[in-house]
Design a protein around this motif. Structure first.
Motif, mmCIF file in Angstrom:
data_model
loop_
_atom_site.group_PDB
_atom_site.id
_atom_site.type_symbol
_atom_site.label_atom_id
_atom_site.label_comp_id
_atom_site.label_asym_id
_atom_site.label_seq_id
_atom_site.Cartn_x
_atom_site.Cartn_y
_atom_site.Cartn_z
ATOM 1 N N VAL A 110 3.354 10.899 -9.146
ATOM 2 C CA VAL A 110 2.621 11.041 -10.144
ATOM 3 C C VAL A 110 1.870 12.446 -10.366
ATOM 4 O O VAL A 110 1.861 13.279 -11.192
ATOM 5 C CB VAL A 110 1.787 9.865 -10.703
ATOM 6 N N MET A 111 1.099 12.649 -9.312
ATOM 7 C CA MET A 111 0.179 13.875 -8.911
ATOM 8 C C MET A 111 1.122 14.993 -9.234
ATOM 9 O O MET A 111 0.939 16.025 -9.646
ATOM 10 C CB MET A 111 -0.549 13.878 -8.022
ATOM 11 N N ALA A 112 2.239 14.686 -8.403
ATOM 12 C CA ALA A 112 3.150 16.078 -8.345
ATOM 13 C C ALA A 112 3.829 16.547 -9.601
ATOM 14 O O ALA A 112 3.976 17.549 -9.997
ATOM 15 C CB ALA A 112 4.404 15.743 -7.347
ATOM 16 N N THR A 113 4.155 15.504 -10.577
ATOM 17 C CA THR A 113 4.673 15.411 -11.919
ATOM 18 C C THR A 113 3.667 16.140 -12.738
ATOM 19 O O THR A 113 3.949 16.770 -13.885
ATOM 20 C CB THR A 113 5.265 14.331 -12.288
ATOM 21 N N THR A 114 2.569 16.086 -12.416
ATOM 22 C CA THR A 114 1.381 16.655 -13.284
ATOM 23 C C THR A 114 1.227 18.314 -12.937
ATOM 24 O O THR A 114 0.492 18.805 -13.722
ATOM 25 C CB THR A 114 -0.199 16.086 -13.256
ATOM 26 N N GLY A 115 1.739 18.521 -12.151
ATOM 27 C CA GLY A 115 1.914 20.146 -11.738
ATOM 28 C C GLY A 115 0.673 20.394 -10.644
ATOM 29 O O GLY A 115 0.143 21.694 -10.483
ATOM 30 N N ILE A 116 0.101 19.548 -10.216
ATOM 31 C CA ILE A 116 -0.818 19.808 -9.260
ATOM 32 C C ILE A 116 -0.417 20.591 -8.076
ATOM 33 O O ILE A 116 0.780 20.367 -7.711
ATOM 34 C CB ILE A 116 -1.639 18.348 -8.532
ATOM 35 N N ASP A 117 -1.135 21.593 -7.481
ATOM 36 C CA ASP A 117 -0.575 22.426 -6.499
ATOM 37 C C ASP A 117 -0.285 21.488 -5.230
ATOM 38 O O ASP A 117 -1.113 20.479 -4.898
ATOM 39 C CB ASP A 117 -1.471 23.744 -6.165
ATOM 40 N N ALA A 118 0.645 22.085 -4.447
ATOM 41 C CA ALA A 118 0.969 21.146 -3.053
ATOM 42 C C ALA A 118 -0.187 21.258 -2.192
ATOM 43 O O ALA A 118 -0.302 20.132 -1.427
ATOM 44 C CB ALA A 118 2.282 21.904 -2.513
ATOM 45 N N PHE A 119 -1.057 22.254 -2.043
ATOM 46 C CA PHE A 119 -2.103 22.271 -1.071
ATOM 47 C C PHE A 119 -3.023 21.111 -1.396
ATOM 48 O O PHE A 119 -3.420 20.525 -0.716
ATOM 49 C CB PHE A 119 -2.784 23.651 -0.932
ATOM 50 N N THR A 120 -3.401 21.299 -2.659
ATOM 51 C CA THR A 120 -4.439 20.103 -3.031
ATOM 52 C C THR A 120 -3.807 18.940 -2.885
ATOM 53 O O THR A 120 -4.464 17.749 -2.429
ATOM 54 C CB THR A 120 -4.667 20.281 -4.661
ATOM 55 N N THR B 240 4.042 16.828 2.313
ATOM 56 C CA THR B 240 3.987 17.035 0.793
ATOM 57 C C THR B 240 5.014 17.420 0.108
ATOM 58 O O THR B 240 5.302 17.037 -1.248
ATOM 59 C CB THR B 240 2.625 17.838 0.473
ATOM 60 N N MET B 241 5.645 18.339 0.569
ATOM 61 C CA MET B 241 6.709 19.138 -0.148
ATOM 62 C C MET B 241 8.047 18.234 -0.756
ATOM 63 O O MET B 241 8.745 18.271 -1.418
ATOM 64 C CB MET B 241 7.206 20.311 0.467
ATOM 65 N N LEU B 242 7.809 16.996 0.075
ATOM 66 C CA LEU B 242 9.005 16.034 -0.205
ATOM 67 C C LEU B 242 8.835 15.188 -1.426
ATOM 68 O O LEU B 242 9.384 15.263 -2.372
ATOM 69 C CB LEU B 242 8.743 14.757 0.836
ATOM 70 N N TYR B 243 7.360 15.150 -1.912
ATOM 71 C CA TYR B 243 7.061 14.954 -3.300
ATOM 72 C C TYR B 243 7.321 16.077 -4.426
ATOM 73 O O TYR B 243 7.864 15.712 -5.500
ATOM 74 C CB TYR B 243 5.498 14.443 -3.380
ATOM 75 N N VAL B 244 6.842 17.076 -3.902
ATOM 76 C CA VAL B 244 7.090 18.146 -5.039
ATOM 77 C C VAL B 244 8.344 18.665 -5.201
ATOM 78 O O VAL B 244 9.008 18.815 -6.376
ATOM 79 C CB VAL B 244 6.326 19.453 -4.485
ATOM 80 N N ASN B 245 9.448 18.676 -4.042
ATOM 81 C CA ASN B 245 10.926 18.871 -4.188
ATOM 82 C C ASN B 245 11.646 17.922 -4.869
ATOM 83 O O ASN B 245 12.373 18.118 -5.920
ATOM 84 C CB ASN B 245 11.360 18.997 -2.839
ATOM 85 N N ASN B 246 10.999 16.410 -4.795
ATOM 86 C CA ASN B 246 11.521 15.569 -5.747
ATOM 87 C C ASN B 246 11.232 15.736 -6.972
ATOM 88 O O ASN B 246 12.125 15.423 -7.973
ATOM 89 C CB ASN B 246 11.015 14.241 -5.135
ATOM 90 N N THR B 247 10.181 16.089 -7.442
ATOM 91 C CA THR B 247 9.829 16.391 -8.962
ATOM 92 C C THR B 247 10.515 17.511 -9.236
ATOM 93 O O THR B 247 11.041 17.528 -10.624
ATOM 94 C CB THR B 247 8.395 16.779 -8.834
ATOM 95 N N LEU B 248 10.883 18.550 -8.548
ATOM 96 C CA LEU B 248 11.567 19.606 -9.052
ATOM 97 C C LEU B 248 12.940 19.248 -9.403
ATOM 98 O O LEU B 248 13.526 19.663 -10.296
ATOM 99 C CB LEU B 248 11.651 20.790 -7.909
ATOM 100 N N PHE C 160 0.582 -1.299 -0.085
ATOM 101 C CA PHE C 160 0.056 -0.089 -0.064
ATOM 102 C C PHE C 160 0.842 1.259 0.129
ATOM 103 O O PHE C 160 0.463 2.190 -0.696
ATOM 104 C CB PHE C 160 -0.781 0.121 1.295
ATOM 105 N N HIS C 161 1.654 1.220 1.053
ATOM 106 C CA HIS C 161 2.734 2.435 0.833
ATOM 107 C C HIS C 161 3.298 3.010 -0.406
ATOM 108 O O HIS C 161 3.447 4.035 -0.785
ATOM 109 C CB HIS C 161 3.867 2.468 2.019
ATOM 110 N N LEU C 162 3.764 1.807 -1.212
ATOM 111 C CA LEU C 162 4.577 2.204 -2.567
ATOM 112 C C LEU C 162 3.464 2.689 -3.522
ATOM 113 O O LEU C 162 3.738 3.628 -4.298
ATOM 114 C CB LEU C 162 4.920 1.060 -3.240
ATOM 115 N N SER C 163 2.077 2.155 -3.105
ATOM 116 C CA SER C 163 0.932 2.811 -4.369
ATOM 117 C C SER C 163 0.871 4.014 -3.840
ATOM 118 O O SER C 163 0.514 4.970 -4.786
ATOM 119 C CB SER C 163 -0.186 1.639 -4.206
ATOM 120 N N ARG C 164 0.762 4.271 -2.577
ATOM 121 C CA ARG C 164 0.465 5.747 -2.185
ATOM 122 C C ARG C 164 1.650 6.680 -2.633
ATOM 123 O O ARG C 164 1.157 7.839 -2.879
ATOM 124 C CB ARG C 164 0.240 5.748 -0.469
ATOM 125 N N HIS C 165 2.646 6.215 -2.357
ATOM 126 C CA HIS C 165 3.973 6.996 -2.885
ATOM 127 C C HIS C 165 3.795 7.274 -4.370
ATOM 128 O O HIS C 165 4.078 8.603 -4.764
ATOM 129 C CB HIS C 165 5.207 6.422 -2.401
#
Length: 87
Positions: free
Chosen positions: A42-52, A65-73, A32-37
């Motif tokens: 994937v959502m972060a790479t689509t450009g969804i905002d961090a709040f959403t 959440t910023m861990l996902y976004v920063n990883n994408t950046l 489950f954690h892998l699918s959640r991650h």
């Protein structure tokens, strides 16, 4: 409900995920954690905002959440560095 219920539910959830993966021909050790991650990444790479994304993931803190976004950046920066246009 005691701790044993949640442990049993976690095992059942992972068992179902592994079964679905097998039916789809996916031969990875899914849980489950892998699918959640994966969903968060994937959502972060689509450009969804961090709040959403934070709300969708159920994070208590935007910092998580910023861990996902920063990883994408970082991925974007890496890909830009590979481009010949920036040589």
């Amino acid at each position: 409900m005691g701790c044993s219920f949640f442990l049993a539910f976690k095992r059942l959830r992972n068992h179902c995920l592994k079964h679905i993966a097998k039916l789809c021909g996916i031969e990875l050790n899914l849980h489950f954690h892998l699918s959640r991650h994966s969903f968060g990444s994937v959502m972060a790479t689509t450009g969804i905002d961090a709040f959403t994304l934070s709300r969708l993931m159920g994070h208590g803190s935007i910092k998580t959440t910023m861990l996902y976004v920063n990883n994408t950046l970082e991925s974007v920066r890496e890909q830009m560095g590979r481009s010949a246009i920036f040589d």
